[in-house]
Each structure stands twice: as structure tokens, then as C-alpha cells.
Design an enzyme around this catalytic site. Structure first.
Site, PDB file in Angstrom:
ATOM      1  N   THR A 116       0.875  -1.172   0.000  1.00  0.00           N
ATOM      2  CA  THR A 116       0.000   0.000   0.000  1.00  0.00           C
ATOM      3  C   THR A 116       0.908   1.217   0.000  1.00  0.00           C
ATOM      4  OG1 THR A 116      -1.808  -1.116   1.151  1.00  0.00           O
ATOM      5  CG2 THR A 116      -1.762   1.284   1.262  1.00  0.00           C
ATOM      6  N   LYS A 191      -7.380   1.547  -3.318  1.00  0.00           N
ATOM      7  CA  LYS A 191      -7.086   1.189  -1.927  1.00  0.00           C
ATOM      8  C   LYS A 191      -7.335   2.389  -1.011  1.00  0.00           C
ATOM      9  CE  LYS A 191      -5.628  -1.183   1.624  1.00  0.00           C
ATOM     10  NZ  LYS A 191      -4.331  -1.860   1.722  1.00  0.00           N
ATOM     11  N   LYS A 259      -0.458   5.455   8.389  1.00  0.00           N
ATOM     12  CA  LYS A 259       0.349   5.564   7.169  1.00  0.00           C
ATOM     13  C   LYS A 259      -0.553   5.634   5.949  1.00  0.00           C
ATOM     14  CE  LYS A 259       1.829   2.192   4.862  1.00  0.00           C
ATOM     15  NZ  LYS A 259       1.486   1.462   3.603  1.00  0.00           N
TER      16      LYS A 259
END
Length: 306
Positions: A116, A191, A259
Site C-alpha cells: 500500500t 485502496k 500511514k
């Protein structure tokens, strides 16, 4: 059968020579599914001891697994290279440079990145891959540690159709769904959409449970009831009762979510999106970190309300 991976029926595909870079919480079982599916897997991990342990755990796989000292060595002869590391900088460190994966891949080989990361780094590495005669697909996943262990991940891809089709049959060793959503970067953007949804749902669930407990309701019973109606969600069914119990020592860590939300908010500034709820929940996760919950599951948002 090793404890890290539950038994499943693999989709039939011809065994391939592949490499997997990064054996963290997600990558370790994902690479294991590739080995169990019969692919000849060479792994690389920054901490070599974990790569050695992985090879020992999957030593009885159909093709004997191997480990390599560098990404370049790991990808030698592999038509498909998979990667799952921590962030943009980690990704560049295993891809670029004299000992990076791109330096060792043969022309036409496909690099599939499950990290990711930012859409920006996906576009950067795609351009570098094309310049070297390689193929690149950004392919972040959703489903968490359990999804990786059970081979039930959802994979969101961006890239060229031919590269996606070359990787798809092998990806299905650890995925229940895999979709090409557009040009490179589209997987990472999808995502981000996923994480926006999860952040909002978890904050709503946290407030609902805290409210119900303050109202002296049997919240496990309430969750059973409302899960049959319009409030139903994966988070409610899989995290609701553990939130009631105050159990958070599993799942997707708060540090990782922060994050990811940082990537979301950075991209939102770039494309002009207004994300007031997401920005607020990101601050709430900061509060959880201050409580010492860096490695708690993301459902620990409720701890702020207690």
C-alpha cells in the site's frame, strides 16, 4: 499444513518460477500460498532470518522454496515478481539500484506490487520498468492478516492489460477477487477509497457501541440484531464484539492505518477532494497512538470514548 496458512483449493495454473520480496505480516502467508500452489518461489526479506524460517516452514511444498541475499538475486529467472513491503521508500529500496529487483529481471518480466503505497510511486516505477523493457502492476490488497492467511484477499490493480492477465492466474493462489481498475496508479487510488470507507465505518461503530454501553444495553445482543439490517458491515460482524470486550491485540495496526490515511490525505490535497471525516478520524488514531495503541487493531478507536 503450517499454522500460518489454512487449507484451501488452489486454482489450477501451470507452475511458474516466481519471486516474492517482503515477508511481513501479509507477504509471509501470501508467498506461502504461492509455494503450496506449486510455484517455484524464491523469497527475499530484509531480515534474512525470516526468509530462512519461511523456507523451512514450506520445505515440503511441491517445488523446493529458496531464499536470496538480495532482491536482484531473488528475481533471477522469474517471470513474475511479487512485492509487499512497508511504504514508498521501502519499495524503492527493493526495486531500484544495483542490487534492486529491476536490475535482475529479464525483459518482459512482470513486477506486481502489493505494497500500500502512493499512486505517485506506482507511476514512477511503471515508467522506470517500461524504460527497461519490464512490466509493472500496482496491486494493493484488502482483507488484512486473516485474508492473507486464508488466501481470501481482494486485489485492486492498475496497469496494462497484458501484464495484469499474465499475473492474474498466479495471484489467485491467495486472492478471492482481483480486478484491473485502470492505468497504473488506479490500484493504489482504489485502496485509498477502501481506507476512507473503513475509517468512517469504524468511527461510527465505535460511537454506536460506546453509546449503547452507556445506555446499559447488552451490546453483543444489539450487534446481533442490527447486523441483520441496514447497519450490517464486515467491520460490525468481525470487530463489533471484540470492541465490546476491549480486545485489540490482532488485526490491522493503528500505525499502518495512519500511514495509509496519510497517503489518502496527501492525494486528496493533490486532486482537490474534501475529506473532513477522514481527516478527523486520522487525528483520532493519533490519540490512540498517544495511548500506546500503535499496534492495536484499527477498531481500537473506541478506546478514546471510554
Amino acid at each position: 499444513m503450517p499454522s500460518s496458512i489454512q487449507a484451501r483449493n488452489y486454482d489450477s495454473t501451470a507452475p511458474r518460477k516466481v519471486a516474492f520480496l517482503g515477508l511481513g505480516v501479509m507477504g509471509y502467508p501470501m508467498a506461502g500460498h504461492l509455494a503450496r500452489a506449486g510455484h517455484a518461489v524464491t523469497v527475499y526479506n530484509r531480515t534474512a532470518a525470516k526468509a530462512i524460517a519461511w523456507c523451512e516452514e514450506f520445505a515440503d511444498a511441491p517445488s523446493k522454496p529458496r531464499h536470496a541475499a538480495t532482491p536482484r538475486e531473488a528475481v533471477a529467472g522469474a517471470g513474475l515478481v511479487f512485492c509487499c513491503v512497508g511504504n514508498d521508500d521501502d519499495l524503492r529500496s527493493v526495486v531500484l539500484g544495483e542490487q534492486g529487483a529491476f536490475a535482475g529481471m529479464a525483459p518482459g518480466a512482470v513486477f506486481v506490487d502489493h505494497t500500500t503505497a502512493s499512486a505517485e510511486v506506482a507511476r514512477e516505477l511503471y515508467a522506470q520498468a517500461r524504460a527497461q523493457g519490464l512490466q509493472f502492476v500496482d496491486a494493493p490488497v484488502s482483507g488484512g492478516q486473516a485474508g492473507a492467511q486464508n488466501g481470501q484477499l481482494t486485489v485492486m490493480c492498475g496497469g496494462d492489460q497484458a501484464a495484469y492477465e499474465a499475473a492474474l492466474p498466479v495471484i489467485l493462489a491467495y486472492a478471492r477477487a482481483c480486478t484491473l481498475l485502470g492505468p497504473v496508479g488506479s490500484g493504489q487510488l482504489a485502496k485509498m477509497v477502501n481506507q476512507i470507507c473503513i475509517a468512517g465505518i469504524l468511527q461510527g461503530l465505535a460511537e454506536a457501541i460506546a453509546f449503547g454501553q452507556n445506555a446499559q444495553l447488552d451490546m453483543k445482543q444489539v450487534l446481533d440484531v442490527i447486523s441483520k439490517g441496514a447497519a450490517q458491515s464486515w467491520q460490525l460482524e468481525n470487530r463489533g464484539k471484540t470492541m465490546v470486550d476491549g480486545k485489540f491485540d490482532f488485526g490491522f495496526a493503528v500505525d499502518w492505518m495512519r500511514k495509509d490515511l496519510g497517503l489518502v490525505l496527501q492525494e486528496a490535497r493533490r486532486n482537490g477532494s474534501r475529506l473532513p471525516l477522514t481527516a478527523l478520524v486520522d487525528q483520532f488514531y493519533g490519540d490512540v497512538q498517544k495511548m500506546g495503541g500503535n499496534r492495536w487493531d484499527t477498531s481500537s478507536l473506541i478506546q478514546r470514548l471510554r
